[in-house]
Design a protein around this motif. Structure first.
Motif, PDB file in Angstrom:
ATOM      1  N   HIS A  71       0.158   9.690  20.318  1.00 42.89           N
ATOM      2  CA  HIS A  71       0.824   8.492  19.819  1.00 42.89           C
ATOM      3  C   HIS A  71       0.822   7.414  20.898  1.00 42.89           C
ATOM      4  N   HIS A  72       0.740   6.152  20.472  1.00 39.13           N
ATOM      5  CA  HIS A  72       0.672   5.070  21.465  1.00 39.13           C
ATOM      6  C   HIS A  72       1.936   5.015  22.337  1.00 39.13           C
ATOM      7  N   LEU A  73       3.074   5.452  21.815  1.00 35.44           N
ATOM      8  CA  LEU A  73       4.289   5.489  22.647  1.00 35.44           C
ATOM      9  C   LEU A  73       4.163   6.516  23.765  1.00 35.44           C
ATOM     10  N   LEU A  74       3.347   7.521  23.549  1.00 38.13           N
ATOM     11  CA  LEU A  74       3.126   8.560  24.552  1.00 38.13           C
ATOM     12  C   LEU A  74       2.076   8.120  25.558  1.00 38.13           C
ATOM     13  N   ARG A  75       0.973   7.589  25.079  1.00 35.88           N
ATOM     14  CA  ARG A  75      -0.092   7.222  26.019  1.00 35.88           C
ATOM     15  C   ARG A  75       0.266   5.993  26.846  1.00 35.88           C
ATOM     16  N   ARG A  76       1.242   5.181  26.387  1.00 39.04           N
ATOM     17  CA  ARG A  76       1.667   4.009  27.164  1.00 39.04           C
ATOM     18  C   ARG A  76       2.871   4.295  28.045  1.00 39.04           C
ATOM     19  N   GLY A  77       3.285   5.555  28.074  1.00 39.94           N
ATOM     20  CA  GLY A  77       4.377   5.934  28.956  1.00 39.94           C
ATOM     21  C   GLY A  77       5.756   5.577  28.452  1.00 39.94           C
ATOM     22  N   LYS A  78       5.891   5.239  27.176  1.00 41.43           N
ATOM     23  CA  LYS A  78       7.222   4.981  26.625  1.00 41.43           C
ATOM     24  C   LYS A  78       7.994   6.298  26.505  1.00 41.43           C
ATOM     25  N   PHE A  79       7.285   7.385  26.256  1.00 45.18           N
ATOM     26  CA  PHE A  79       7.828   8.724  26.464  1.00 45.18           C
ATOM     27  C   PHE A  79       7.176   9.213  27.749  1.00 45.18           C
ATOM     28  N   PHE A  80       7.977   9.379  28.788  1.00 43.80           N
ATOM     29  CA  PHE A  80       7.428   9.457  30.144  1.00 43.80           C
ATOM     30  C   PHE A  80       7.803  10.728  30.905  1.00 43.80           C
ATOM     31  N   SER A  81       8.767  11.488  30.405  1.00 42.25           N
ATOM     32  CA  SER A  81       9.314  12.600  31.154  1.00 42.25           C
ATOM     33  C   SER A  81       9.502  13.787  30.221  1.00 42.25           C
ATOM     34  N   GLN A  82       9.478  15.006  30.791  1.00 38.98           N
ATOM     35  CA  GLN A  82       9.587  16.183  29.925  1.00 38.98           C
ATOM     36  C   GLN A  82      10.163  17.370  30.680  1.00 38.98           C
ATOM     37  N   ARG A  83      10.627  18.309  29.885  1.00 37.81           N
ATOM     38  CA  ARG A  83      11.020  19.629  30.383  1.00 37.81           C
ATOM     39  C   ARG A  83      10.380  20.665  29.458  1.00 37.81           C
ATOM     40  N   ASP A  84       9.545  21.526  30.017  1.00 33.63           N
ATOM     41  CA  ASP A  84       8.957  22.673  29.300  1.00 33.63           C
ATOM     42  C   ASP A  84       8.042  22.299  28.125  1.00 33.63           C
ATOM     43  N   MET A  85       7.411  21.130  28.186  1.00 40.90           N
ATOM     44  CA  MET A  85       6.479  20.770  27.112  1.00 40.90           C
ATOM     45  C   MET A  85       5.289  21.715  27.062  1.00 40.90           C
ATOM     46  N   HIS A  86       4.860  22.226  28.217  1.00 41.44           N
ATOM     47  CA  HIS A  86       3.717  23.156  28.213  1.00 41.44           C
ATOM     48  C   HIS A  86       4.092  24.453  27.497  1.00 41.44           C
ATOM     49  N   MET A  87       5.350  24.856  27.594  1.00 42.15           N
ATOM     50  CA  MET A  87       5.808  26.040  26.861  1.00 42.15           C
ATOM     51  C   MET A  87       5.685  25.815  25.357  1.00 42.15           C
ATOM     52  N   ILE A  88       6.065  24.627  24.894  1.00 43.89           N
ATOM     53  CA  ILE A  88       5.946  24.297  23.470  1.00 43.89           C
ATOM     54  C   ILE A  88       4.482  24.306  23.039  1.00 43.89           C
ATOM     55  N   LEU A  89       3.602  23.770  23.885  1.00 41.20           N
ATOM     56  CA  LEU A  89       2.169  23.751  23.551  1.00 41.20           C
ATOM     57  C   LEU A  89       1.582  25.160  23.579  1.00 41.20           C
ATOM     58  N   ASP A  90       2.088  26.013  24.456  1.00 39.20           N
ATOM     59  CA  ASP A  90       1.659  27.418  24.455  1.00 39.20           C
ATOM     60  C   ASP A  90       1.980  28.065  23.111  1.00 39.20           C
ATOM     61  N   LEU A  91       3.185  27.811  22.601  1.00 35.93           N
ATOM     62  CA  LEU A  91       3.590  28.370  21.311  1.00 35.93           C
ATOM     63  C   LEU A  91       2.683  27.871  20.196  1.00 35.93           C
ATOM     64  N   TYR A  92       2.406  26.560  20.223  1.00 36.03           N
ATOM     65  CA  TYR A  92       1.546  25.985  19.182  1.00 36.03           C
ATOM     66  C   TYR A  92       0.148  26.594  19.242  1.00 36.03           C
ATOM     67  N   GLU A  93      -0.349  26.785  20.456  1.00 38.56           N
ATOM     68  CA  GLU A  93      -1.676  27.375  20.641  1.00 38.56           C
ATOM     69  C   GLU A  93      -1.709  28.812  20.118  1.00 38.56           C
ATOM     70  N   GLN A  94      -0.600  29.523  20.269  1.00 38.82           N
ATOM     71  CA  GLN A  94      -0.504  30.914  19.810  1.00 38.82           C
ATOM     72  C   GLN A  94      -0.069  31.024  18.353  1.00 38.82           C
ATOM     73  N   LYS A  95       0.056  29.841  17.678  1.00 35.77           N
ATOM     74  CA  LYS A  95       0.488  29.782  16.273  1.00 35.77           C
ATOM     75  C   LYS A  95       1.879  30.384  16.073  1.00 35.77           C
ATOM     76  N   LYS A  96       2.735  30.190  17.073  1.00 34.92           N
ATOM     77  CA  LYS A  96       4.126  30.625  16.974  1.00 34.92           C
ATOM     78  C   LYS A  96       5.016  29.416  16.655  1.00 34.92           C
ATOM     79  N   PRO A  97       6.144  29.637  15.969  1.00 33.39           N
ATOM     80  CA  PRO A  97       6.945  28.504  15.502  1.00 33.39           C
ATOM     81  C   PRO A  97       7.826  27.872  16.572  1.00 33.39           C
ATOM     82  N   PHE A  98       8.161  26.608  16.367  1.00 30.55           N
ATOM     83  CA  PHE A  98       9.231  25.929  17.087  1.00 30.55           C
ATOM     84  C   PHE A  98       9.780  24.867  16.142  1.00 30.55           C
ATOM     85  N   TYR A  99      10.857  24.218  16.532  1.00 33.62           N
ATOM     86  CA  TYR A  99      11.397  23.158  15.674  1.00 33.62           C
ATOM     87  C   TYR A  99      11.827  21.969  16.515  1.00 33.62           C
TER      88      TYR A  99
END
Length: 433
Positions: A71-99
Motif C-alpha cells: 500500500h502507498h501508505l506503507l511504501r511512503r513510510g506513513k506506516f513506519f514502525s512495527q513489532r513482530d511483523m515477520h512473525m505474522i508473515l511467517d504465519l501467512y507463509e505457513q498458511k496459518k491464521p491470524f486476525y
C-alpha cells in the motif's frame, strides 16, 4: 510484578519514563505535541518506544508473499514502525491464521481524515491477507476522559461505526463493537480484562500512562479493556474458543503504550503477544505543531464536509510552505516538508510519479501554492464525496449487524483438550522410540 523486559523490542517502563523527560516531542495516547515545524521525530520515537523501523526488506517480503504491491501508505513510510511483523508473515507463509484488531475512541458524531488513515490501511490488510477483523469503539474511555454522558458517548460510537463501515469493510469478515454495549454481555472478554488487571500494578500504570492521584479509578483500569481484544479468546463466537490465534494491530504510534503493557502480560496469561504496525500522525490543517481536534472544525477535513467546505478549508487554513509572494516563491521554491497540502497529498494521492512531479515543481518554485491546493481539493472532494455517499446508503440495521457478536466467514477448529494433547505427545514419543 517485575518490570517489562526488552525481549522482542519492548521498552521497559522505567526507560520510557526517563526518555519522555528528555525528548522535546510529547507522544502519549492523549497528547501529541512537537516544537518542530516538520512534526514528530519518528526515528527518536522508535528508539524511545523500543520498536523496529520498517525497512525495504520487510516491504519486499510482503510483496513477495502476497504477490501485490504494498500500500502507498506503507511504501511512503506513513506506516513506519512495527513489532513482530515477520512473525505474522511467517504465519501467512505457513498458511496459518491470524486476525486484525484496531479501534477508535469516539469523541464526535463525525470522523475526520486523520481518523480514517488507520482504517484505510486496515482495509488493505484485510483484503490482502483475507483475515478476520475486530474493531473496538472505546465509548467508555471517552466517557471517563471527556465531559460526556454515557448516552452521548454511546451514540457517538454508533455514528462512528457508520464512518468506519463506509470505508468498505466486509460484513462477513468484520466485527465492530462498542465497549458499553458488548462487555457486559461477554463473559470471555471480561475474564481476560480481569486477568490483565491482576497482572499490572497501580505503580506500573502510573509509570506507563502518567496517571495521577486525582485521576478516577476508571482511567486506571481502562488499559486492561484496550488490551483484551488482543487475545482471540475474548471472541469465542469468532474463534470457536481458541486462545492461540495471533493478532496484528494497525494503529497510530501514540497507542503503543497500551500494547507494550499487553505484550508484557500476555505470556503470563498463556497468550501470544500481539504484533503491531504503527502509523505516523496526520497533521492538522494549520501545520504539524498544532493538533487536530474533533471539536475544532477548522483543524481538519471531516468525512461529512461538503465540496464547498473542503475547498474553503484547504484554501483558508492549510499551512503553506510557499513563499510570501509569488516572486519570492519562484525564486526560492516551496518547502514540501512543512507544506500541509503537500503532506496531505502524500497520504491520499496514490500515483507515485505524479506526486514526485508535484514535489519537484513546487520545490523549484515552478508550481504555485494555489495550484498545489487545487490538486489536493480535487482529490479530497472525490474521496470524501464517495465516502459520504456510502455512509448515506447505510441503514441502522446494517450497522447493528456489524455490531452483533457472531461467527464470521472463517472456520476455526475447536481447541484440543489437554488430555488429547498428552495422548498425541505420548504417541509421538513412542513413534520416536
Amino acid at each position: 510484578m517485575t518490570e517489562p523486559t526488552q525481549e522482542m523490542g519492548d521498552m521497559s517502563i522505567k526507560d520510557d519514563k526517563m526518555e519522555a523527560v528528555e525528548e522535546d516531542d510529547i507522544v502519549n495516547p492523549w497528547e501529541v505535541a512537537t516544537s518542530s515545524a516538520k512534526g514528530v521525530d519518528y526515528d527518536k520515537l522508535i528508539k524511545r518506544f523500543g520498536s523496529t523501523k520498517i525497512d525495504d526488506a520487510l516491504l519486499q517480503r510482503i510483496e513477495k508473499l502476497t504477490g501485490k504491491p504494498v500500500h502507498h501508505l506503507l511504501r511512503r513510510g506513513k506506516f513506519f514502525s512495527q513489532r513482530d511483523m515477520h512473525m505474522i508473515l511467517d504465519l501467512y507463509e505457513q498458511k496459518k491464521p491470524f486476525y486484525l484488531y484496531t479501534g477508535r475512541g469516539p469523541s464526535s458524531d463525525s470522523m475526520h481524515m486523520g481518523h480514517l488513515i488507520p482504517f484505510i490501511f486496515t482495509k488493505w490488510l484485510q483484503d490482502t491477507f483475507d483475515v478476520p477483523l475486530v474493531i473496538q469503539l472505546t465509548d467508555d474511555e471517552k466517557y471517563l476522559w471527556k465531559d460526556l454522558t454515557l448516552e452521548q458517548a454511546n451514540h457517538m460510537a454508533f455514528e462512528n461505526a457508520k464512518d468506519i463501515i463506509a470505508c468498505g469493510f466486509d460484513i462477513e469478515k468484520t466485527f465492530i463493537f462498542s465497549d458499553l454495549d458488548f462487555i457486559s454481555n461477554s463473559p470471555a472478554f471480561y475474564r481476560n480484562m480481569c486477568r490483565v488487571q491482576k497482572l499490572v500494578t497501580y505503580n506500573q500504570v502510573k509509570g506507563i500512562f502518567g496517571f495521577g492521584d486525582s485521576d478516577c479509578i476508571g482511567k486506571i483500569s481502562f488499559p486492561a479493556i484496550q488490551a483484551s481484544p488482543s487475545f482471540s479468546s475474548s471472541f469465542p463466537e469468532i474463534f470457536n474458543g481458541r486462545s492461540d490465534i495471533p493478532c496484528l494491530i494497525p494503529c497510530a504510534i501514540d497507542q503503543d503504550p497500551y500494547f507494550r503493557m499487553t505484550r508484557d502480560v500476555a505470556p503470563r496469561m498463556n497468550h501470544l503477544k500481539p504484533a503491531l504496525i504503527h502509523s505516523t500522525f496526520f497533521p492538522a490543517l494549520q501545520g504539524a505543531q498544532t493538533k487536530m481536534s474533533a471539536s475544532d472544525s477548522s483543524s481538519s477535513i471531516f468525512v461529512t464536509d461538503s465540496d464547498k467546505q473542503i475547498k474553503d478549508k484547504i484554501n483558508k487554513y492549510a499551512f503553506s510552505g510557499g513563499g510570501a509572494t509569488v516572486e519570492e516563491h519562484k525564486e526560492k521554491g516551496g518547502n514540501c516538508d512543512v507544506d500541509v497540502a503537500f503532506q496531505y497529498l502524500t497520504f491520499f494521492m496514490e500515483d507515485d510519479d505524479r506526486l514526485e512531479e508535484i514535489k519537484k515543481t513546487y520545490s523549484s518554485g515552478e508550481l504555485l501554492t494555489g495550484f498545489l491546493k487545487k490538486e489536493l481539493i480535487e482529490i479530497l472532494q472525490k474521496l470524501v464525496g464517495e465516502h459520504r455517499q456510502r455512509r448515506a446508503d447505510l441503514t441502522d440495521d446494517v450497522v447493528r449487524q456489524f455490531m452483533t457478536p457472531r461467527k464470521l466467514k472463517y472456520d476455526f477448529p475447536p481447541p484440543t483438550p489437554p488430555s488429547d494433547k498428552k495422548k498425541k505427545k505420548k504417541q509421538k514419543n513412542s513413534k520416536a522410540v
